[in-house]
Motif scaffolding. Sequence first.
Motif, PDB file in Angstrom:
ATOM      1  N   GLN A 173      -6.563  -3.720  -1.047  1.00 56.89           N
ATOM      2  CA  GLN A 173      -6.303  -2.303  -0.860  1.00 56.89           C
ATOM      3  C   GLN A 173      -7.178  -1.724   0.252  1.00 56.89           C
ATOM      4  O   GLN A 173      -8.256  -2.230   0.540  1.00 56.89           O
ATOM      5  CB  GLN A 173      -6.553  -1.548  -2.170  1.00 56.89           C
ATOM      6  CG  GLN A 173      -5.508  -1.832  -3.240  1.00 56.89           C
ATOM      7  CD  GLN A 173      -4.109  -1.494  -2.765  1.00 56.89           C
ATOM      8  OE1 GLN A 173      -3.820  -0.357  -2.384  1.00 56.89           O
ATOM      9  NE2 GLN A 173      -3.236  -2.485  -2.767  1.00 56.89           N
ATOM     10  N   THR A 200      -2.379   6.615  -7.115  1.00 59.79           N
ATOM     11  CA  THR A 200      -1.835   5.261  -7.235  1.00 59.79           C
ATOM     12  C   THR A 200      -1.881   4.720  -8.651  1.00 59.79           C
ATOM     13  O   THR A 200      -1.137   3.841  -9.018  1.00 59.79           O
ATOM     14  CB  THR A 200      -2.617   4.279  -6.342  1.00 59.79           C
ATOM     15  OG1 THR A 200      -3.980   4.247  -6.769  1.00 59.79           O
ATOM     16  CG2 THR A 200      -2.537   4.678  -4.883  1.00 59.79           C
ATOM     17  N   THR A 243      -7.326   4.702   3.323  1.00 58.68           N
ATOM     18  CA  THR A 243      -6.562   5.761   2.674  1.00 58.68           C
ATOM     19  C   THR A 243      -7.577   6.788   2.183  1.00 58.68           C
ATOM     20  O   THR A 243      -8.750   6.476   1.993  1.00 58.68           O
ATOM     21  CB  THR A 243      -5.718   5.230   1.506  1.00 58.68           C
ATOM     22  OG1 THR A 243      -4.868   6.279   1.006  1.00 58.68           O
ATOM     23  CG2 THR A 243      -6.589   4.735   0.350  1.00 58.68           C
ATOM     24  N   THR A 281       0.843  -1.193   0.000  1.00 56.77           N
ATOM     25  CA  THR A 281       0.000   0.000   0.000  1.00 56.77           C
ATOM     26  C   THR A 281       0.882   1.248   0.000  1.00 56.77           C
ATOM     27  O   THR A 281       2.100   1.179   0.153  1.00 56.77           O
ATOM     28  CB  THR A 281      -0.897   0.052   1.257  1.00 56.77           C
ATOM     29  OG1 THR A 281      -0.073   0.290   2.416  1.00 56.77           O
ATOM     30  CG2 THR A 281      -1.679  -1.237   1.451  1.00 56.77           C
ATOM     31  N   ALA A 317      -1.547   4.356   4.511  1.00 55.11           N
ATOM     32  CA  ALA A 317      -2.426   3.281   4.995  1.00 55.11           C
ATOM     33  C   ALA A 317      -1.785   2.566   6.179  1.00 55.11           C
ATOM     34  O   ALA A 317      -2.471   2.194   7.147  1.00 55.11           O
ATOM     35  CB  ALA A 317      -2.722   2.299   3.869  1.00 55.11           C
TER      36      ALA A 317
END
Length: 397
Positions: free
Chosen positions: A117, A92, A84, A68, A72
Amino acid sequence: MLRWDRGSGMPFGPALSWQDRRAISVTRELAEHEERLTALTGLPLDPYFAAPKMTWLRREQGEEGVVTTVDAWLNQQLAGAFVTDAATASRTMLLDLESTTWSEEACSLFGLDPESQPEVVDCDARVGEMTAFGDPLPVTGLAVDQQAALFAESCFEAGEAKCTYGTGAFILATAGKQVVHSKARLAACVAWRLGGATTYCLDGQVYSAGSAVSWLQELDLISEAADLDRLDGDTDEVVFVPSLAGLGAPFWSPQARGGWLGLSLATRREHLVRAVVWGIAAQVAALARAMGEDVGSPLERLRVDGGLTRSAALMQAQADLLRAPVELYPSADATALGVGALARLGSGAASTPAEAVGEWTSFAVFEPRMSASEAEERLASWEAAALAVAELARDGP
C-alpha cells in the motif's frame, strides 16, 4: 479501486466505482470479524468501502501489480510519488484509525499486504512536482472528495456538518481531535491530517440521490430535474426509501432495494415524484440526528452543496425535517475548492485552515417551516419504511 503496474503505471483493467457491489461475497466471508474491523478502522463491514473491492479485484484479476485507491495511481503519474492521504486511506477499511497507519491485522483479514500500500501522508503534504502544465508546480492538497467539501465549507469545529447532494447524498460532521466511535453505526473517518495533527469526522451515506432523480427521468415520471419543484404532489401517505443501490448507515444493507410504500388508487405521478424528494431529505435528516447524538448535541445547521441543491423543494424539505437552517454553499464545486484550500496550506500560501478557505457567504438559507410534530411524524414513517426495506432484503434470497 484500480489494479495497476507500478513500473509502467499501466492499469490491468477498469477501475471499480464506489457503487460497485460485487465485493459483497468478501464481506459475507468476513462477517464474524465485523466488530473487530469496525473497532480498528471505524468503518462497518460493507462492500461500499475499498478493502472488500481490493480483495475482490485480487481474486478476479490476479496477483500481479498493486491494488490501490485511484488517487495513489494519480499521484504516481503526476509526481512519481506512491502516496495517499490520511483521509482517503481512512475510507479503505485498512487504516488503523487511532494511529492513521496501515493496520496489519485488517490487511491480513482482507488478504492484502500492507507493504504493497502507498505511504500515508498529510493532506497538506508536498509530495513532489509536476510539469504537465509547463513550469514545475508542487503537487499538494490531497483529500478524498467528501472531506474536501467539509473543509471548503469551513466545518472546522466539532458538530459542524455539511451534505453534498450528487449521485448520492453524503453528510459529514466534524468530530474533533479524538476518534468518535458511532453508537448509530455511522462511519468514523479522518477528516484531514495537517502537519501531523488529525481531525476526525462522522460520515453517513444516501447512496441514491441524483441517481434516483435520473431514474425518475428514465421512467418518464419527470422530463428534467427542474420538475422536482414544478410537480406539487406533497403527501405524507406515500413514502419513498432511496435504497436503489443499497442502504448505508445505520442499516448497512447492500442488498436492500428502493421502495415506495403507502400507495393507493389515488396515488398519482406527482405523489411518487415528491415522495422521492422527501425520501432523500428524510434519510439525510435521520443521519444528521444520529450524528448529533454521537457528538453530544443536535446539529445547529447544515451546509449543503452539489447539483441537487438547485431544487428548492428538496432544500425546504431538508430544513423542515432537520428542524434547523440549511445553508447553501455559493459554489457547485466545494470538493475542488476544498482541495485547492488544502493546496494553499501545502504550498505555503496560507498558514491556517480559515485563511486557506477564505471568507464566504451562503447563497441562500432555508429555514424550517413545518411544525416539529409533523416533522417527527414524517421521519417516523420514513424510518419504519426503511426498516421494512432492510428486513425484506435480509429475509430475501
